[in-house]
Design a protein around this motif. Structure first.
Motif, short mmCIF file in Angstrom:
data_model
loop_
_atom_site.label_atom_id
_atom_site.label_comp_id
_atom_site.label_asym_id
_atom_site.label_seq_id
_atom_site.Cartn_x
_atom_site.Cartn_y
_atom_site.Cartn_z
N LYS A 1 0.83 -1.21 0.00
CA LYS A 1 0.00 0.00 0.00
C LYS A 1 0.87 1.25 0.00
N SER A 2 2.03 1.15 0.59
CA SER A 2 2.98 2.27 0.63
C SER A 2 4.37 1.70 0.87
N ASN A 3 5.36 2.57 0.77
CA ASN A 3 6.73 2.18 1.04
C ASN A 3 7.11 2.82 2.38
N SER A 4 7.56 2.01 3.32
CA SER A 4 7.84 2.53 4.66
C SER A 4 8.92 3.61 4.65
N SER A 5 9.83 3.57 3.68
CA SER A 5 10.84 4.63 3.60
C SER A 5 10.17 5.96 3.27
N GLY B 1 15.25 3.06 2.38
CA GLY B 1 14.55 2.04 1.63
C GLY B 1 13.76 1.14 2.56
N MET B 2 12.77 0.47 2.02
CA MET B 2 11.90 -0.39 2.83
C MET B 2 12.52 -1.77 3.00
N ALA B 3 12.41 -2.27 4.21
CA ALA B 3 12.82 -3.64 4.53
C ALA B 3 11.65 -4.29 5.25
N GLU B 4 10.73 -4.85 4.48
CA GLU B 4 9.48 -5.40 5.02
C GLU B 4 9.69 -6.45 6.09
N LYS B 5 10.75 -7.22 5.98
CA LYS B 5 10.93 -8.35 6.89
C LYS B 5 11.80 -8.01 8.10
N VAL C 1 14.25 0.73 6.44
CA VAL C 1 13.15 1.07 7.34
C VAL C 1 12.16 -0.10 7.40
N PRO C 2 11.86 -0.60 8.60
CA PRO C 2 10.83 -1.64 8.71
C PRO C 2 9.44 -1.04 8.47
N LYS C 3 8.44 -1.88 8.42
CA LYS C 3 7.07 -1.37 8.32
C LYS C 3 6.82 -0.44 9.51
N ASN D 1 6.03 1.45 16.70
CA ASN D 1 7.45 1.73 16.46
C ASN D 1 7.74 3.12 15.87
N VAL D 2 6.72 3.85 15.47
CA VAL D 2 6.95 5.13 14.78
C VAL D 2 7.74 6.11 15.64
N ASN D 3 7.33 6.31 16.90
CA ASN D 3 8.01 7.29 17.74
C ASN D 3 9.46 6.92 18.02
N SER D 4 9.72 5.64 18.28
CA SER D 4 11.11 5.25 18.56
C SER D 4 11.98 5.38 17.31
#
Length: 175
Positions: free
Chosen positions: A18-22, A72-76, A145-147, A152-155
């Protein structure tokens, strides 16, 4: 003069994303106020090594940042990861940033030695190569960046802010 940091992110590349976490992270960063540094954003890069590399290098030439932080996104993965190096064929290039020192100030970030053999590693390699060939004294890191989730957003944002502060302090130490 304020330090300049260029931040980059990618667009999605798989149908289920749906989006890229990065890019989500850069959107969150843009909501915050950083008075002591100037942030520049190059968001939603094409998931194509050549196109993304050309765009980032052109932006580096245009704004002459002190730091380039590619994301970059790292989904896992479950934590932020700063990549130490990037490979292309049989050549490995390393970030010139003292990642151990940087990472001491971070709580949810680890150092990784595997940038993923995909467009993230390709962009990182091309950027490190460009900086080396052009003898640019610009710090460059790649952050996976993980999902992003409520838990986890604030940390993650706290660690990113700590990275900015570390780079800012480092730039003040240069002659």
């Amino acid at each position: 003069m304020k330090g300049k940091i260029l931040l980059t992110s990618f667009s999605t590349w798989l149908a289920h994303q749906k989006s890229n976490s990065s890019d989500d992270l850069l959107a969150e960063i843009q909501k915050l106020n950083y008075d002591s540094i100037s942030l520049f954003f190059l968001r939603s890069l094409s998931v194509d090594i050549q196109i993304a590399s050309q765009q980032v290098i052109a932006e580096v030439e245009r704004i002459q940042p002190n730091v380039v932080m590619c994301c970059g996104m790292a989904e896992k993965r479950e934590r932020l990861a700063i990549e130490s190096n990037a490979w292309h064929k049989n050549e490995c290039l390393y970030s010139t940033v003292n990642l151990s020192d940087l990472n001491q100030k971070l709580n949810v970030t680890e150092i990784s030695h595997d940038a993923g053999k995909f467009v993230c590693e390709g962009l990182y390699y091309e950027l490190l190569k460009y900086l080396q060939v052009e003898s640019k004294s610009i710090d460059c890191i790649f952050v996976h960046v993980p999902k992003l989730e409520g838990s986890n957003v604030n940390s993650i944002l706290n660690d990113i802010s700590s990275m900015f502060a570390w780079f800012e302090a480092k730039s003040k130490q240069k002659p």
